[in-house]
Write an enzyme that holds these catalytic residues in place. Structure first.
Site, PDB file in Angstrom:
ATOM      1  CD  GLN A 189      -1.589 -64.158  -8.539  1.00  0.00           C
ATOM      2  OE1 GLN A 189      -2.541 -64.484  -9.412  1.00  0.00           O
ATOM      3  NE2 GLN A 189      -0.629 -63.661  -8.556  1.00  0.00           N
ATOM      4  CG  ASP A 195       6.330 -67.682 -15.547  1.00  0.00           C
ATOM      5  OD1 ASP A 195       6.140 -66.909 -14.582  1.00  0.00           O
ATOM      6  OD2 ASP A 195       5.548 -67.653 -16.592  1.00  0.00           O
ATOM      7  CD  GLU A 196       2.364 -68.155 -13.131  1.00  0.00           C
ATOM      8  OE1 GLU A 196       2.281 -68.079 -11.696  1.00  0.00           O
ATOM      9  OE2 GLU A 196       1.703 -67.190 -13.703  1.00  0.00           O
ATOM     10  NE  ARG A 241      -6.580 -62.529 -11.216  1.00  0.00           N
ATOM     11  CZ  ARG A 241      -5.387 -62.327 -11.326  1.00  0.00           C
ATOM     12  NH1 ARG A 241      -4.813 -62.635 -12.542  1.00  0.00           N
ATOM     13  NH2 ARG A 241      -4.597 -62.111 -10.305  1.00  0.00           N
ATOM     14  CE  LYS A 298       3.454 -64.560 -13.939  1.00  0.00           C
ATOM     15  NZ  LYS A 298       3.930 -65.001 -15.076  1.00  0.00           N
ATOM     16  CB  THR A 299       5.683 -61.671 -18.570  1.00  0.00           C
ATOM     17  OG1 THR A 299       4.709 -62.686 -18.038  1.00  0.00           O
ATOM     18  CG2 THR A 299       6.116 -62.142 -19.720  1.00  0.00           C
TER      19      THR A 299
END
Length: 768
Positions: free
Chosen positions: A283, A252-253, A632, A65-66
């Protein structure tokens, strides 16, 4: 009064570069493709190149995503769809903002500095510095830190004659901040909300608090967004200025935004509608701090005609891990839906190991044994993490790691014995053993608040020096004189009498009961029960964990000596990062080669308090937290649960988390100690399913256990287990009569007349 302003953004926007500062992609690359698009997969490319209208990018864990955000910025600027200063990109952390700016600079160079890129708070500060007067501030306003906020609120409570014990400042501040997260200034708080919050008393304090902030030309962190939202809602000319400026908005997020952030973004995007929100509804795990998963779920309704792009190619984890995580999260109903997959990976990777053990102590031993085994095979400790649902769970793993000499670090909080509430409890205990421990005395003499202020402490110091005695012994003398006023003298006498009483009880009282009763009688535990801050329940859980920890020691002195050695070993290991211990909430955004997920039991995970307070919505968030934990891991996942665990000082049977049953059987390798569980994957359609019919069954209900057949019985105290030996005939309320075949501490193997050989805890049988 101190204040802090952690933001370094200029008050005024930077001067825009000249028209040639950012050459178009066509001019620079001769009509060819910009280099930033070359290595993107089709979904990433679609997200980057869709630059007209609202766009929601559903970005699963590890899908880049970044990279999409920064590449999209570079693409917009490179194509001259907008100048750098016409682009706004907001993040939740300074780290994410720094990473995005560094990547963007690598793509387009100097013009990246002109992009409005930062956290929500940083961007709002930048805007407010220019328009402070419009919201009743001056441009040089202060931003108060948490300590200053609490100090100010306490002054208001004292001025209003409000008892801080009845109305804890932390609880009041929590209500105020929740209102700010919802974009509610004092005049906009609904009447029903005001009535629910102390019958209107907290709203009155909110008004006084905001008025006092204005007098001080100050604001708190919640005000930064609230003032900016108010600015846009009440000054349409200023709103239009920023609507015109920001042709493109990137977020973002997005799943972590609260109501105020959501409203702020909608206002800014109203004109050009070129808003791109990147996030993952699977998430969303921060509702307890104001995040609204509904913001991302209704994006298409809020922005008609919006395009949705799903990033499902995970570049982090093995196919097995991704399949297990996707299978688990499909049990949530409130989600937009996507399926993580590993692109072009032939090796599916090892199965998730799900391990059942007898007790929490054995869980810690097994887990650390696995860590040592992996280390012996060349796996670095820094690539391993133990992720727990609640902070109190780290103690047993910390002690086991210390015993084996393995270095570790606790992220997102102090180590167990360094936590404030544990240090406070230890200070009380140190006073019982060493009345000359001045540091322990000063730490707890006024904790909880007893009205022993600085004047009282100063009097004690003077007396101690004059008498040549430690502070506590001097206090015993002072309470028999008139040196203190009656009220503090009475409070100090109560404190000293409590310490003296427990000093006499220490040699004869059961150690866990001694510690628990001391915390109750001193008022310390009640202090945290009254505290309504988000941290308070966790502090109480840590105290409960401490009560269980002391059981392994013969006396108070032995326990305190152990703590001294633990702290010394921790100090020595501080420089070596080693294994990472952290909560699942703190782990979001991180990745490790190997992840251990212990304590997957009902009422620990999913957490009992979350379910009681939030119902089905909370259960879905707990499941998202499980999804975060699994994803993770890059290579290996180890999940464990115990058949018995100490809860609030009592041993109770536990049942595996429902999340274990929701894992796909083909992705899981089930392990357990010999004979512990009877049923398997194929029979139940899930990980453990009906395995609990062999006598371990049941969900805890107060002091009772509800077995799988619906009957209930009380757990006997440990002293009632005496006399249970091999060959003794016993009775079990579910399985009937039987004879003990083997005994291992409190675990029995019993040959029942009708049910056959079963393994049960001694607390669930009685001599026949």
């Amino acid at each position: 009064m101190t204040a802090s302003d952690p933001f370094s953004l200029d008050d005024e926007p930077q001067a825009p570069p000249g028209p040639s500062a950012v050459p178009s992609a066509q001019a620079t690359f001769g009509g060819g493709e910009p280099p930033w698009l070359v290595d993107l997969n089709p979904e990433q490319r679609e997200a980057v190149t869709t630059i007209d209208g609202p766009l929601l990018v559903l970005s699963g864990a590890g899908t880049g995503k970044t990279r999409v955000l920064t590449t999209r910025l570079a693409h917009i600027i490179g194509l001259r769809m907008a100048q750098p200063w016409q682009c706004l990109a907001v993040t939740f952390t300074n780290r994410a903002a720094r990473e995005m700016r560094e990547r963007l600079s690598g793509m387009i160079g100097g013009p990246a500095e002109s992009v409005w890129l930062g956290t929500f708070h940083a961007i709002c500060v930048r805007i407010l510095r220019r328009h402070a007067e419009a919201v009743g501030l001056k441009s040089g306003f202060l931003i108060l830190d948490t300590d200053d906020q609490m100090r100010l609120l306490k002054q208001l409570l004292e001025g209003a004659g409000i008892d801080s014990k009845k109305w804890p400042p932390q609880a009041i501040m929590g209500v105020i901040q929740r209102w700010k997260d919802r974009g509610l200034a004092p005049d906009k708080v609904p009447a029903e909300d005001a009535r629910a919050a102390g019958g209107g008393s907290i709203l009155a304090l909110y008004k006084s608090y905001q008025a006092r902030l204005a007098e001080l030309n100050a604001c708190d962190f919640g005000d930064l967004l609230l003032h900016c939202l108010t600015l846009f809602q009440t000054h349409h000319d200023i709103l239009e200025e920023y609507q015109d400026r920001f042709r493109y908005i990137l977020v973002d997020e997005y799943q972590d935004t609260n109501v105020a952030q959501y409203l702020w973004l909608r206002l800014l995007a109203r004109k050009h509608r070129n808003i791109c929100c990147v996030g993952d509804d699977d998430q969303s795990i921060y509702s307890w701090r104001g995040a609204e998963v509904g913001n991302i779920l209704r994006f298409e309704k809020d922005f008609p005609g919006a395009k949705v792009v799903r990033l499902e190619r995970n570049y982090r984890s093995t196919p097995t891990i991704l399949k297990a995580a996707s299978h688990l999260i499909r049990n949530n109903e409130e989600r937009l839906g996507k399926e993580l997959r590993a692109p072009g990976v032939e090796d599916v990777g090892p199965k998730l190991c799900v391990r059942g053990v007898w007790s929490a102590d054995e869980e810690a031993r097994w887990l650390v044994d696995e860590i040592e085994s992996l280390q012996a095979k060349g796996a670095p400790l820094s690539g391993m993490a133990v992720l727990v649902r609640a902070g109190f769970q780290t103690r047993e793993f910390e002690e086991r790691l210390i015993t084996t000499g393995l270095p570790y670090r606790v992220i997102g909080g102090p180590r167990f014995y360094e936590r404030m509430e544990i240090r406070d409890a230890l200070a009380y205990l140190r006073l019982l053993v060493s009345p000359d421990d001045d540091l322990a005395f000063e730490r707890v003499v006024n904790k909880p608040k007893r009205g022993l202020g600085e004047a009282t402490i100063q009097t004690l110091h003077l007396s101690a020096r004059a008498l040549g005695k430690p502070l506590y012994l001097a206090a015993l003398d002072v309470i028999e004189t008139d040196e203190l006023k009656p009220k503090p003298r009475a409070a100090l006498r109560d404190f000293c009498e409590t310490i003296e009483r427990f000093k006499s009880l220490a040699p004869v009282m059961d150690l866990p009961e001694l510690v628990r009763t001391l915390m109750e009688d001193s008022g310390y535990a009640e202090m945290w029960r009254r505290d309504k801050s988000p941290e308070a329940p966790g502090r109480l859980e840590n105290l409960d964990e401490l009560y269980g920890a002391v059981e392994a020691y013969d006396g108070l002195t032995q326990f305190l000596e152990h703590i001294s050695l633990v702290m010394e070993n921790e100090a020595r290991a501080a420089e070596d990062p080693g294994v990472t211990l952290m909560t699942l909430h703190a782990a979001k955004g991180l990745e490790f080669d190997v992840v251990f997920l212990p304590g997957w039991e009902e009422e620990i995970f999913p957490h009992k308090r979350a379910l009681e307070e939030g119902g089905m919505a909370a259960l879905e968030e707990e499941r998202r937290l499980a999804y975060v934990g699994i994803t993770r891991a890059r290579q290996r996942v180890f999940i464990s649960f115990a058949a018995s665990r100490r809860v609030f000082g009592q041993w109770v049977n536990a049942i595996p988390s429902r999340f274990i049953d929701e894992l796909p059987p083909e992705c899981v390798e089930a392990q357990s100690e010999s004979g512990l569980y009877g049923a398997g994957f194929a029979e139940s359609g899930g990980a453990w399913g009906g395995a609990w019919e062999d006598g371990w069954g049941g969900r805890q209900r107060s002091s009772k256990i509800i077995p799988g057949d619906g009957t209930s019985f009380n757990v006997k105290p440990r002293e009632a287990e005496e006399g249970l030996a091999v060959g003794v005939r016993v009775f079990h309320q579910k399985f009937g009569y039987g004879v003990i075949q083997r005994k291992d501490e409190d675990k029995l193997a019993v040959q029942f007349d009708k049910a056959g050989l079963k393994k049960v805890l001694a607390g669930f049988v009685e001599r026949a």
